[in-house]
Design a protein around this motif. Sequence first.
Motif, PDB file in Angstrom:
ATOM      1  N   LEU A   1       0.843  -1.204  -0.203  1.00  0.00           N
ATOM      2  CA  LEU A   1      -0.078  -0.034   0.101  1.00  0.00           C
ATOM      3  C   LEU A   1       0.965   1.296  -0.002  1.00  0.00           C
ATOM      4  N   PRO A   2       1.473   1.449  -1.232  1.00  0.00           N
ATOM      5  CA  PRO A   2       2.367   2.620  -1.046  1.00  0.00           C
ATOM      6  C   PRO A   2       1.694   3.910  -1.153  1.00  0.00           C
ATOM      7  N   PRO A   3       2.027   5.004  -0.450  1.00  0.00           N
ATOM      8  CA  PRO A   3       1.079   6.131  -0.418  1.00  0.00           C
ATOM      9  C   PRO A   3       1.418   7.092  -1.618  1.00  0.00           C
ATOM     10  N   ASP A   4       2.553   7.001  -1.949  1.00  0.00           N
ATOM     11  CA  ASP A   4       2.897   8.105  -3.213  1.00  0.00           C
ATOM     12  C   ASP A   4       2.399   7.355  -4.545  1.00  0.00           C
ATOM     13  N   ARG A   5       2.650   6.203  -4.740  1.00  0.00           N
ATOM     14  CA  ARG A   5       1.816   5.569  -5.949  1.00  0.00           C
ATOM     15  C   ARG A   5       0.572   4.892  -5.714  1.00  0.00           C
ATOM     16  N   ALA A   6       0.125   5.206  -4.739  1.00  0.00           N
ATOM     17  CA  ALA A   6      -1.440   4.554  -4.702  1.00  0.00           C
ATOM     18  C   ALA A   6      -2.174   4.809  -5.923  1.00  0.00           C
ATOM     19  N   TYR A   7      -2.901   4.179  -6.432  1.00  0.00           N
ATOM     20  CA  TYR A   7      -3.963   4.360  -7.439  1.00  0.00           C
ATOM     21  C   TYR A   7      -5.179   4.733  -7.011  1.00  0.00           C
ATOM     22  N   ALA A   8      -5.785   3.998  -6.071  1.00  0.00           N
ATOM     23  CA  ALA A   8      -6.889   4.445  -5.294  1.00  0.00           C
ATOM     24  C   ALA A   8      -7.861   5.273  -6.344  1.00  0.00           C
ATOM     25  N   GLU A   9      -8.076   4.683  -7.550  1.00  0.00           N
ATOM     26  CA  GLU A   9      -9.008   5.410  -8.430  1.00  0.00           C
ATOM     27  C   GLU A   9     -10.330   5.707  -7.788  1.00  0.00           C
ATOM     28  N   THR A  10     -10.928   6.832  -8.247  1.00  0.00           N
ATOM     29  CA  THR A  10     -11.985   7.604  -7.651  1.00  0.00           C
ATOM     30  C   THR A  10     -13.056   6.430  -7.876  1.00  0.00           C
ATOM     31  N   CYS A  11     -13.398   5.634  -9.088  1.00  0.00           N
ATOM     32  CA  CYS A  11     -14.260   4.881  -9.621  1.00  0.00           C
ATOM     33  C   CYS A  11     -14.259   3.541  -8.542  1.00  0.00           C
ATOM     34  N   ALA A  12     -13.241   3.096  -8.258  1.00  0.00           N
ATOM     35  CA  ALA A  12     -12.868   2.057  -7.164  1.00  0.00           C
ATOM     36  C   ALA A  12     -13.634   2.382  -5.856  1.00  0.00           C
ATOM     37  N   ALA A  13     -13.290   3.663  -5.479  1.00  0.00           N
ATOM     38  CA  ALA A  13     -13.874   4.024  -4.019  1.00  0.00           C
ATOM     39  C   ALA A  13     -15.606   3.982  -4.391  1.00  0.00           C
TER      40      ALA A  13
ATOM     41  N   SER B   1     -13.459  18.122  -6.389  1.00  0.00           N
ATOM     42  CA  SER B   1     -13.044  19.650  -6.135  1.00  0.00           C
ATOM     43  C   SER B   1     -14.136  20.096  -5.360  1.00  0.00           C
ATOM     44  N   LEU B   2     -13.951  21.228  -4.548  1.00  0.00           N
ATOM     45  CA  LEU B   2     -14.794  21.977  -3.666  1.00  0.00           C
ATOM     46  C   LEU B   2     -15.990  22.407  -4.617  1.00  0.00           C
ATOM     47  N   LYS B   3     -15.664  23.116  -5.943  1.00  0.00           N
ATOM     48  CA  LYS B   3     -16.378  23.401  -6.592  1.00  0.00           C
ATOM     49  C   LYS B   3     -17.278  22.472  -7.172  1.00  0.00           C
ATOM     50  N   GLY B   4     -17.000  21.117  -7.328  1.00  0.00           N
ATOM     51  CA  GLY B   4     -17.781  20.089  -7.799  1.00  0.00           C
ATOM     52  C   GLY B   4     -17.466  19.768  -9.109  1.00  0.00           C
ATOM     53  N   SER B   5     -16.757  20.540 -10.089  1.00  0.00           N
ATOM     54  CA  SER B   5     -16.481  20.278 -11.389  1.00  0.00           C
ATOM     55  C   SER B   5     -15.162  19.919 -11.959  1.00  0.00           C
ATOM     56  N   GLU B   6     -14.216  19.822 -10.944  1.00  0.00           N
ATOM     57  CA  GLU B   6     -12.783  19.295 -11.432  1.00  0.00           C
ATOM     58  C   GLU B   6     -12.583  17.929 -10.395  1.00  0.00           C
ATOM     59  N   TYR B   7     -11.668  17.122 -10.992  1.00  0.00           N
ATOM     60  CA  TYR B   7     -11.707  15.900 -10.409  1.00  0.00           C
ATOM     61  C   TYR B   7     -10.080  15.324 -10.436  1.00  0.00           C
ATOM     62  N   PHE B   8     -10.242  14.307  -9.616  1.00  0.00           N
ATOM     63  CA  PHE B   8      -8.790  13.364  -9.527  1.00  0.00           C
ATOM     64  C   PHE B   8      -9.357  11.960 -10.239  1.00  0.00           C
ATOM     65  N   TYR B   9      -8.622  11.506 -10.895  1.00  0.00           N
ATOM     66  CA  TYR B   9      -8.785   9.913 -11.285  1.00  0.00           C
ATOM     67  C   TYR B   9      -8.195   9.172 -10.371  1.00  0.00           C
ATOM     68  N   VAL B  10      -6.823   9.579  -9.912  1.00  0.00           N
ATOM     69  CA  VAL B  10      -5.925   8.989  -9.119  1.00  0.00           C
ATOM     70  C   VAL B  10      -5.858   9.584  -7.857  1.00  0.00           C
ATOM     71  N   ASN B  11      -6.210   8.949  -6.601  1.00  0.00           N
ATOM     72  CA  ASN B  11      -5.966   9.785  -5.149  1.00  0.00           C
ATOM     73  C   ASN B  11      -4.939   9.207  -4.563  1.00  0.00           C
ATOM     74  N   PRO B  12      -3.565   9.694  -4.601  1.00  0.00           N
ATOM     75  CA  PRO B  12      -2.513   9.334  -3.770  1.00  0.00           C
ATOM     76  C   PRO B  12      -2.699   9.638  -2.379  1.00  0.00           C
ATOM     77  N   LEU B  13      -1.918   9.195  -1.318  1.00  0.00           N
ATOM     78  CA  LEU B  13      -1.722   9.619   0.075  1.00  0.00           C
ATOM     79  C   LEU B  13      -0.605  10.299   0.245  1.00  0.00           C
ATOM     80  N   GLN B  14       0.217  10.420  -0.532  1.00  0.00           N
ATOM     81  CA  GLN B  14       1.469  11.228  -0.681  1.00  0.00           C
ATOM     82  C   GLN B  14       1.595  11.855  -2.041  1.00  0.00           C
ATOM     83  N   HIS B  15       1.905  13.252  -2.169  1.00  0.00           N
ATOM     84  CA  HIS B  15       2.362  13.918  -3.208  1.00  0.00           C
ATOM     85  C   HIS B  15       3.475  14.840  -3.117  1.00  0.00           C
ATOM     86  N   ARG B  16       4.630  14.405  -3.795  1.00  0.00           N
ATOM     87  CA  ARG B  16       5.766  14.940  -3.794  1.00  0.00           C
ATOM     88  C   ARG B  16       5.781  16.351  -4.361  1.00  0.00           C
TER      89      ARG B  16
END
Lengths: 607, 607
Positions: free
Chosen positions: A314-326, A362-377
């Motif tokens: 479960l790497p935090p940086d290269r987590a894929y954690a696709e929004t669709c998977a959640a 996003s908070l605005k509701g109309s921008e997205y992440f496909y991939v949701n890492p737990l660390q971003h360098r």
Amino acid sequence: MPKDQLSPAATTRAVLQPIGLGRARITGGFWAPRQQRNAENAIPSGQDQLEAAGNLHNLRLAAGIGEGEAIGPVFADSDVYKWLEAVAWEYGRNPSEDLLRRQRELTAVVAAAQRDDGYLDSVVQLRDGDEGRYQKLVWSHEHYCAGHLIQAAVAQVRCTGDTALLDVAVKLADHLVATFGETADGKIRDVDGHPVIEMALVELYRETGTTAYLDLARWFVEARGRGIIADHGHEPTYFSDRRPVREATTVEGHAVRAVYLAAGATDVAVETGDTSLLDALKGQFAHMWATKTYVTGGLGARWDGEAFGDEYELPPDRAYAETCAAIGGIQWAHRMLLATNDPFYADAVERMLYNGFLAGVSLKGSEYFYVNPLQHRGNAHADNNSSPAHGRRGWFDCACCPPNIMRTLASLDGYLATTSEDAVQLHQYAESTITTDSTELHVETNYPWDGAIRITVAKTPSTPWALALRIPAWADGATVNGKPVDPGQYARVEQTWTPGDTVDLHLPLTARTVTAAPRVDAVRGCVALERGPLVYAVEQADHEANVDDLHLVDAPITAHHDPNLLDGVTVLTTQGRVDTPTEIKAIPYYAWANRGIGAMRVWLPRA
Amino acid sequence: MPKDQLSPAATTRAVLQPIGLGRARITGGFWAPRQQRNAENAIPSGQDQLEAAGNLHNLRLAAGIGEGEAIGPVFADSDVYKWLEAVAWEYGRNPSEDLLRRQRELTAVVAAAQRDDGYLDSVVQLRDGDEGRYQKLVWSHEHYCAGHLIQAAVAQVRCTGDTALLDVAVKLADHLVATFGETADGKIRDVDGHPVIEMALVELYRETGTTAYLDLARWFVEARGRGIIADHGHEPTYFSDRRPVREATTVEGHAVRAVYLAAGATDVAVETGDTSLLDALKGQFAHMWATKTYVTGGLGARWDGEAFGDEYELPPDRAYAETCAAIGGIQWAHRMLLATNDPFYADAVERMLYNGFLAGVSLKGSEYFYVNPLQHRGNAHADNNSSPAHGRRGWFDCACCPPNIMRTLASLDGYLATTSEDAVQLHQYAESTITTDSTELHVETNYPWDGAIRITVAKTPSTPWALALRIPAWADGATVNGKPVDPGQYARVEQTWTPGDTVDLHLPLTARTVTAAPRVDAVRGCVALERGPLVYAVEQADHEANVDDLHLVDAPITAHHDPNLLDGVTVLTTQGRVDTPTEIKAIPYYAWANRGIGAMRVWLPRA
């Protein structure tokens, strides 16, 4: 007018009965503005994106309108259907002529695109013609598109009463029933590389009562893991086709495929009373949750194959954690909850919903992440259209996630509560009104910022019944009407009720640190911060010190609500150090990357 | 008879001159049996594998022998050429009629497959015909195959004197010179998605003196990073095409592509005296080594795209560290060494050679790893043909690595030593004989098991000259003839020599623990064990305790040589614990997975 989300006939074998969207209504608090932005920003801009990306163009061409070639990926139709489903649920929440017009116009195009025998897949029709049907089912997504169409159709008829899309769905489902099954019966023995048709067919069975749809869903579930995809020359793991569902002990391969299949199999298990299948799914879910799920509820550890990794990988940086998977994880957990009444699954829904899912929009509701890492360098390089290093984006080349978010937010009310013979269960806490055949409850709360939840019984029968309140496993010290209750269970208040009776639930929202299981090598020596259902993140925007170098010092954690930050969030502050001591300020994980993209981490190394 | 590996004209601008394979000879010790197994096991079985996989079939079809369709990946020819190169070097080391017959037979097929105008790529010829040439150069590997053919041809003429393959190579190179370049000159302005042609053309220039080959190599290097691949609609990072080579500050994208390009650019920089290009390459190498290289010298942190990750993204479990990337890294480092005489690069060659590279081949010599992780979990699932969870394999669907290993082992002697005007440099220590125009040196050592290295001067001119001995950066306490010398430098012994003179170098091989840079999140709280040039691994085969759960305790590390283990290795033992104290036994990383596949880790968490 909206009907119940699931028809009464549908759920006779489930332990809990869902409450339809028209009867469970989020009325304010944390989620209402998010649903509003979904309606006002996301859904209209989504249609523009579907137009710009060519998805609507494909369907119009297949309907005989205009000339040209198909554009985009083979699963392009599915994005349209997910969007149509979102529009239907949103119409159910808030009817408007605009939404009705949008879905009716598009439904007419979809209906015109359908072939006479019920087949429908605009990309295959345009690129490969009738001869191309089901020739490349491992990758063609023909059943996947059909499944999303069916789900949209069920939503549309339930929320608008329109049967136009349901007619298309029934015709398509009848075609599938006539086409797929055992070779001995003169049918094609094949499965789609991407599940979702299973869930969809069960839902269509619930809506129509046609048992052939349930039978086909069961057939698709049972056909999985029996060598079909390997026989086509593909490595089966990616497609959840390595082992039969009822023999599998874990989830593996492409994460969205895996959880969609599991959710559909859960539907089949419930509707057919297949307890051994349900037991297998319980084991798979437990194994996934214990060894292959991020603290955010994110699913999928690998970019390569968008896949689950090995246990504890479960790497935090290269987590894929696709929004669709959640989203698929929430759908599966919710079905397991209905099947079992085990609050473990409602806890899982909560963790995925507030973190792994919500971070995807996003908070605005109309921008997205496909991939949701737990660390971003800080200096991460974007080498991919869907890379989080781009920051949140308005759309993707592979645009499965945005309309999936839309339909999830528009139908969120359905996760709040359920009923059983003598009880109403509250699973998720939101400012809301819950209506059942005989009761009406008003829930007042500023959860998840505040742990005070007041339930007022506005309508009640004269006979006694129970109110069952989920006490999250993290909620040590929770009370109901001032009396301690155990976390990880439902607190049951059973009595004869009088209109105006109130129940006060208090969930202590003390900030806490959590550590990962010792085998999760990737975050050894780290802690994450949580408060209530929220996982927190430390983001560069709040720090002068380089977040890549930041370490956490053992020190008290304080929480305070900042109404001006990120649309209002409770922030956590504590002590850290780089070379010298520095303050650490943590924001809810879901809110990261709303101030541009920069270094972020959920797991903080201890100094 | 073998000639020098590089012709004299080739290296006038390099600081150091290579010593040809015929004149630097490994005669015993650690590497000799590995070269022997390469010759006896790997090369013959490699030809069988090339036959079975269809690579030879393709070339025969293109030569007009037989009928059928091309089989396998577009780069199938390159595997044959790498194997031919290995055969040539091996023939140079140990001439045999069998090796001569094998290469002559195959060379005849290759020559017959070549088109009249010099074009040669059997897969493109068979699948796409003449019209298909260079239509999909981003992925077609046409230049890549040409590059490997040229490298094989140069090896063949140097080691056998045969010019048959060189004739093919010259005809092909002339065709490329006539075809690729600036649009204004009526040529195709395009680059291959996979570099290697750059190195090959410079080598062909060195062999033939034809400057047009050097010019084209320089053109390919300069054309990179100028938008060509993006103009074809591809994300350029993967192809090392995002920035011009002389402007890049790091390596990125597909690791093998990146280091092959860098090695070729180094050749171009040296041969054209382009110091600014060389300076850029120095910066890229330093950045790669400091932030994107595993402790094993492994290159490439990501399965997704077989690619370098971001800075400090170095997960041990999902390390890709492709064997070919280690080979490319060695090639690049060796060229930087020749260009600079900086022992940093020879240290890098050593680290990659003994660890990241050597782990890619079994002790028997004919089973391989494509991917070289630094951690393998006990229950890891293989979902890919090249997954290490399969254990070592005889061949791969994508078989670039096995013949690359063969040619590297067969030409290993070339890395031992170099000359400059008044000195002979020893870079890698092996039982060997080094012959230059005026000197002959005998090196006796059991390195890397023993740190005693005796160099005897067997032949010398009467004028003084210097023997320069690399003192590895890890070799604290090293001595030359009993006198302390500084690590990370060349110890220079300059004198008038008499035949029979000896120099005794001693490199202390004390076992040591190393830690990663603090930003390498993935191995926080861990140490690795090293001794001399070897990185160690802890493998399940030596432990009853589950290696997945093992922690290292602060305790002395002892080393002892076990002649019966893994063909003879020095093992390290120390104290660890799971729930209770347990002994930890570490073997050289290169030797893991020779007793079946099981849990393994290089980085050990501290208790």
